[in-house]
Design a protein around this motif. Structure first.
Motif, PDB file in Angstrom:
ATOM      1  N   TYR A 139       0.626  -0.972   0.079  1.00 57.31           N
ATOM      2  CA  TYR A 139      -0.148  -0.115  -0.214  1.00 57.31           C
ATOM      3  C   TYR A 139       0.967   1.611   0.165  1.00 57.31           C
ATOM      4  O   TYR A 139       2.115   1.617   0.815  1.00 57.31           O
ATOM      5  CB  TYR A 139      -0.830  -0.076   0.875  1.00 57.31           C
ATOM      6  N   ALA A 140      -0.040   2.304  -1.125  1.00 56.50           N
ATOM      7  CA  ALA A 140       1.092   3.389  -0.962  1.00 56.50           C
ATOM      8  C   ALA A 140       0.983   4.603   0.410  1.00 56.50           C
ATOM      9  O   ALA A 140       1.908   4.709   1.160  1.00 56.50           O
ATOM     10  CB  ALA A 140       0.607   3.950  -2.441  1.00 56.50           C
ATOM     11  N   PHE A 141       0.234   4.470   1.438  1.00 55.27           N
ATOM     12  CA  PHE A 141       0.435   4.800   2.223  1.00 55.27           C
ATOM     13  C   PHE A 141       0.916   4.535   3.527  1.00 55.27           C
ATOM     14  O   PHE A 141       1.432   5.403   4.386  1.00 55.27           O
ATOM     15  CB  PHE A 141      -1.303   5.506   2.781  1.00 55.27           C
ATOM     16  N   VAL A 142       1.193   3.540   3.544  1.00 57.71           N
ATOM     17  CA  VAL A 142       1.626   2.221   4.708  1.00 57.71           C
ATOM     18  C   VAL A 142       3.425   3.191   4.001  1.00 57.71           C
ATOM     19  O   VAL A 142       4.480   3.754   4.878  1.00 57.71           O
ATOM     20  CB  VAL A 142       2.619   1.509   4.264  1.00 57.71           C
ATOM     21  N   VAL A 143       4.048   3.486   3.013  1.00 59.80           N
ATOM     22  CA  VAL A 143       5.318   4.272   2.365  1.00 59.80           C
ATOM     23  C   VAL A 143       5.057   5.310   2.902  1.00 59.80           C
ATOM     24  O   VAL A 143       7.261   5.432   3.661  1.00 59.80           O
ATOM     25  CB  VAL A 143       5.531   3.944   0.781  1.00 59.80           C
ATOM     26  N   ASN A 144       4.352   6.068   2.594  1.00 53.93           N
ATOM     27  CA  ASN A 144       4.344   7.641   2.573  1.00 53.93           C
ATOM     28  C   ASN A 144       4.201   7.582   4.061  1.00 53.93           C
ATOM     29  O   ASN A 144       4.983   8.781   4.259  1.00 53.93           O
ATOM     30  CB  ASN A 144       3.309   7.694   2.215  1.00 53.93           C
ATOM     31  N   ALA A 145       3.672   6.905   4.825  1.00 50.06           N
ATOM     32  CA  ALA A 145       3.872   7.233   6.840  1.00 50.06           C
ATOM     33  C   ALA A 145       4.913   7.149   6.753  1.00 50.06           C
ATOM     34  O   ALA A 145       5.895   8.044   7.578  1.00 50.06           O
ATOM     35  CB  ALA A 145       3.011   6.698   7.348  1.00 50.06           C
ATOM     36  N   PHE A 146       5.831   5.582   6.281  1.00 47.74           N
ATOM     37  CA  PHE A 146       7.043   5.571   6.972  1.00 47.74           C
ATOM     38  C   PHE A 146       7.821   6.404   6.280  1.00 47.74           C
ATOM     39  O   PHE A 146       9.495   6.659   7.029  1.00 47.74           O
ATOM     40  CB  PHE A 146       7.688   4.182   6.158  1.00 47.74           C
ATOM     41  N   VAL A 147       8.302   7.550   5.522  1.00 50.97           N
ATOM     42  CA  VAL A 147       9.396   8.269   5.130  1.00 50.97           C
ATOM     43  C   VAL A 147       8.711   9.992   5.445  1.00 50.97           C
ATOM     44  O   VAL A 147       9.441   9.896   5.900  1.00 50.97           O
ATOM     45  CB  VAL A 147       9.059   8.235   3.207  1.00 50.97           C
ATOM     46  N   GLU A 148       8.218   9.383   6.006  1.00 51.29           N
ATOM     47  CA  GLU A 148       7.522  10.787   7.026  1.00 51.29           C
ATOM     48  C   GLU A 148       8.089  10.492   8.496  1.00 51.29           C
ATOM     49  O   GLU A 148       8.887  11.229   8.808  1.00 51.29           O
ATOM     50  CB  GLU A 148       6.560  10.928   6.977  1.00 51.29           C
ATOM     51  N   LEU A 149       8.399   9.321   9.256  1.00 48.13           N
ATOM     52  CA  LEU A 149       9.072   8.834  10.064  1.00 48.13           C
ATOM     53  C   LEU A 149      10.217   9.513   9.857  1.00 48.13           C
ATOM     54  O   LEU A 149      10.562   9.745  10.803  1.00 48.13           O
ATOM     55  CB  LEU A 149       7.892   7.517  10.481  1.00 48.13           C
ATOM     56  N   VAL A 150      11.030   8.217   9.347  1.00 50.77           N
ATOM     57  CA  VAL A 150      12.120   8.460   8.759  1.00 50.77           C
ATOM     58  C   VAL A 150      12.550   9.840   8.942  1.00 50.77           C
ATOM     59  O   VAL A 150      14.045  10.670   9.486  1.00 50.77           O
ATOM     60  CB  VAL A 150      12.422   7.749   7.444  1.00 50.77           C
ATOM     61  N   LEU A 209       0.268   7.591   9.219  1.00 49.96           N
ATOM     62  CA  LEU A 209      -0.668   6.700   8.697  1.00 49.96           C
ATOM     63  C   LEU A 209      -1.843   7.463   8.680  1.00 49.96           C
ATOM     64  O   LEU A 209      -1.646   7.058   7.449  1.00 49.96           O
ATOM     65  CB  LEU A 209      -0.172   5.290   8.841  1.00 49.96           C
ATOM     66  N   LYS A 210      -2.260   7.884   9.657  1.00 50.13           N
ATOM     67  CA  LYS A 210      -3.732   8.315   9.828  1.00 50.13           C
ATOM     68  C   LYS A 210      -3.789   9.342   9.229  1.00 50.13           C
ATOM     69  O   LYS A 210      -4.559   9.976   8.369  1.00 50.13           O
ATOM     70  CB  LYS A 210      -3.878   8.045  11.522  1.00 50.13           C
ATOM     71  N   ARG A 211      -3.101  10.188   9.556  1.00 53.75           N
ATOM     72  CA  ARG A 211      -2.460  11.574   8.802  1.00 53.75           C
ATOM     73  C   ARG A 211      -2.782  11.412   6.759  1.00 53.75           C
ATOM     74  O   ARG A 211      -3.689  11.741   6.355  1.00 53.75           O
ATOM     75  CB  ARG A 211      -1.664  12.440   8.757  1.00 53.75           C
ATOM     76  N   TYR A 212      -2.058  10.233   6.448  1.00 54.33           N
ATOM     77  CA  TYR A 212      -1.796  10.373   5.141  1.00 54.33           C
ATOM     78  C   TYR A 212      -3.516   9.811   4.781  1.00 54.33           C
ATOM     79  O   TYR A 212      -3.317   9.923   3.509  1.00 54.33           O
ATOM     80  CB  TYR A 212      -0.937   9.389   4.839  1.00 54.33           C
ATOM     81  N   ILE A 213      -3.793   8.982   5.888  1.00 52.93           N
ATOM     82  CA  ILE A 213      -5.001   8.457   5.162  1.00 52.93           C
ATOM     83  C   ILE A 213      -6.243   9.239   5.157  1.00 52.93           C
ATOM     84  O   ILE A 213      -6.714   9.383   4.024  1.00 52.93           O
ATOM     85  CB  ILE A 213      -5.408   7.008   6.147  1.00 52.93           C
ATOM     86  N   ARG A 214      -5.931  10.751   5.777  1.00 50.35           N
ATOM     87  CA  ARG A 214      -6.967  11.522   5.964  1.00 50.35           C
ATOM     88  C   ARG A 214      -6.595  12.557   4.470  1.00 50.35           C
ATOM     89  O   ARG A 214      -7.171  12.475   4.210  1.00 50.35           O
ATOM     90  CB  ARG A 214      -7.049  11.945   7.436  1.00 50.35           C
ATOM     91  N   HIS A 215      -5.683  12.446   4.687  1.00 49.91           N
ATOM     92  CA  HIS A 215      -5.150  13.169   3.323  1.00 49.91           C
ATOM     93  C   HIS A 215      -6.106  12.378   1.629  1.00 49.91           C
ATOM     94  O   HIS A 215      -6.349  13.374   0.785  1.00 49.91           O
ATOM     95  CB  HIS A 215      -3.788  13.520   3.297  1.00 49.91           C
ATOM     96  N   TYR A 216      -5.777  11.369   1.760  1.00 42.04           N
ATOM     97  CA  TYR A 216      -6.582  10.649   0.623  1.00 42.04           C
ATOM     98  C   TYR A 216      -8.242  10.618   0.858  1.00 42.04           C
ATOM     99  O   TYR A 216      -8.846   9.992  -0.119  1.00 42.04           O
ATOM    100  CB  TYR A 216      -5.501   9.380   0.438  1.00 42.04           C
ATOM    101  N   GLY A 217      -8.753  11.317   1.568  1.00 41.61           N
ATOM    102  CA  GLY A 217      -9.668  11.565   1.375  1.00 41.61           C
ATOM    103  C   GLY A 217     -10.956  10.310   2.184  1.00 41.61           C
ATOM    104  O   GLY A 217     -11.769  10.503   2.304  1.00 41.61           O
ATOM    105  N   PHE A 218     -10.216  10.124   3.197  1.00 42.27           N
ATOM    106  CA  PHE A 218     -11.176   8.891   3.987  1.00 42.27           C
ATOM    107  C   PHE A 218     -11.041   9.097   5.824  1.00 42.27           C
ATOM    108  O   PHE A 218     -10.110  10.279   5.872  1.00 42.27           O
ATOM    109  CB  PHE A 218     -10.216   7.273   4.418  1.00 42.27           C
ATOM    110  N   THR A 219     -11.976   8.491   6.586  1.00 38.39           N
ATOM    111  CA  THR A 219     -12.483   8.758   7.755  1.00 38.39           C
ATOM    112  C   THR A 219     -11.849   7.807   8.250  1.00 38.39           C
ATOM    113  O   THR A 219     -12.183   6.822   8.570  1.00 38.39           O
ATOM    114  CB  THR A 219     -13.408   8.609   8.154  1.00 38.39           C
ATOM    115  N   ILE A 220     -11.222   7.934   9.294  1.00 38.01           N
ATOM    116  CA  ILE A 220     -10.337   7.402  10.059  1.00 38.01           C
ATOM    117  C   ILE A 220     -11.136   6.337  11.251  1.00 38.01           C
ATOM    118  O   ILE A 220     -12.007   7.527  11.653  1.00 38.01           O
ATOM    119  CB  ILE A 220      -9.394   7.854  10.989  1.00 38.01           C
ATOM    120  N   LEU A 221     -11.312   4.839  11.557  1.00 42.73           N
ATOM    121  CA  LEU A 221     -12.328   4.573  12.018  1.00 42.73           C
ATOM    122  C   LEU A 221     -11.838   4.423  14.016  1.00 42.73           C
ATOM    123  O   LEU A 221     -13.171   4.270  14.440  1.00 42.73           O
ATOM    124  CB  LEU A 221     -12.565   3.117  11.805  1.00 42.73           C
TER     125      LEU A 221
END
Length: 307
Positions: free
Chosen positions: A99-110, A294-306
């Protein structure tokens, strides 16, 4: 138990050698061995397998090290606030389906907390391996999906392995295709629309099962089917072969996915994506921060965190 012993344990795990760890720590090998024996005796655990070719962590040792790193992270936070010139190498590992959002968040973490010294691992791997990585503490978090088809089997395995699954968001099925694919002329696709095109999926190894597939509708027959092991290859085949796959609909332009298009699939089969963790194992500050990103990127893509 002393903080110093936990630092020793981490050094041995990193080097795979009592001798090399002793050199790195600037102490004698007998002193290091004795410190580890005392730690094992105190907790009545075997932390290592010792052999002539080196030293490896037992399953109990990996679990203990995971807890130990959480303690060391807290000590590092304390030192960072009240002392100058201190800090230890950051450690963190996450396993996931592709999943792309997994990599997005990982990059930001590093970028955010890696600092001058870190040892981070991102494993994009097969579904069964994700579960195994969390069970054995190879990774602290795992990212997978559940849907109506695979959930009964996956939830049983998750429980058997002593893990928990926390939902993050629900996505509707989308078809991923190359930007020049004729299917992009449609605003919505049906399964019949896909029949003339090569079906692309992620291989799941010798223990493959429909329940471990990363793609929904995995039991459908396909005249042309290509299995791949990584996201770069599957994207290349979408462009080169006009192939397609079915996923969450998240495309990341930040990760050079601009040649790929996501088109809604007209089928009632929602996908719940979430994270796995060891039951009753406190998350490290690094893992907690990764989940926030991870949640920030998910929201960025327009999804609602559960959760």
């Amino acid at each position: 138990m002393r903080i110093q012993q936990l630092e020793y344990l981490e050094a041995i795990a990193a080097t795979g050698s009592i001798n090399e760890a002793a050199k790195r720590l600037f102490i004698s090998q007998p002193s290091l061995s004795q410190a580890m024996k005392e730690l094992e005796k105190e907790y009545q655990l075997q932390l290592f397998y010792r052999s002539k070719v080196g030293i490896t962590l037992t399953d109990s040792g990996r679990e203990f090290l995971n807890y130990a790193r959480g303690v060391l992270d807290q000590v590092d936070l304390l030192d960072g606030h009240f002392r100058r010139g201190t800090g230890r190498k950051q450690h963190f590992s996450v396993s996931a389906q592709h999943y792309a959002f997994v990599v997005n968040a990982f990059v930001e973490l590093v970028k955010e907390i890696g600092g001058a010294a870190y040892d981070f691992t991102l494993r994009e791997t097969q579904t069964r391996a994700v579960l195994a990585d969390i069970q054995t503490s190879q990774s602290e978090l795992g990212i997978v999906y559940l849907n109506g088809f695979n959930a009964p089997v996956m939830r049983r395995l998750i429980a058997e392995k002593g893990l928990t699954f926390t939902p993050l968001f629900v996505a509707q099925p989308h078809v991923f295709v190359g930007r020049d694919n004729p299917l992009t002329a449609k605003s919505q696709l049906t399964l019949a629309d896909l029949a003339p095109y090569p079906y692309l999926s992620y291989e799941q190894g010798d223990a493959s099962s429909f329940y471990f597939a990363e793609e929904i509708q995995s039991t459908l027959a396909h005249a042309t089917h290509v299995r791949v092991s990584d996201r770069a290859t599957i994207f290349n085949l979408m462009v080169g072969l006009n192939g397609y796959t079915i996923s969450s609909g998240i495309i990341s332009s930040d990760l050079n996915d601009e040649k790929i298009v996501a088109i809604p699939l007209a089928i009632d089969d929602p996908i719940t994506l979430g994270y796995l963790r060891r039951k009753q194992l406190a998350l490290s500050p690094t893992a907690t921060r990764y989940l926030a990103l991870l949640k920030r990127y998910i929201r960025h893509y327009g999804f609602t965190i559960l959760d």
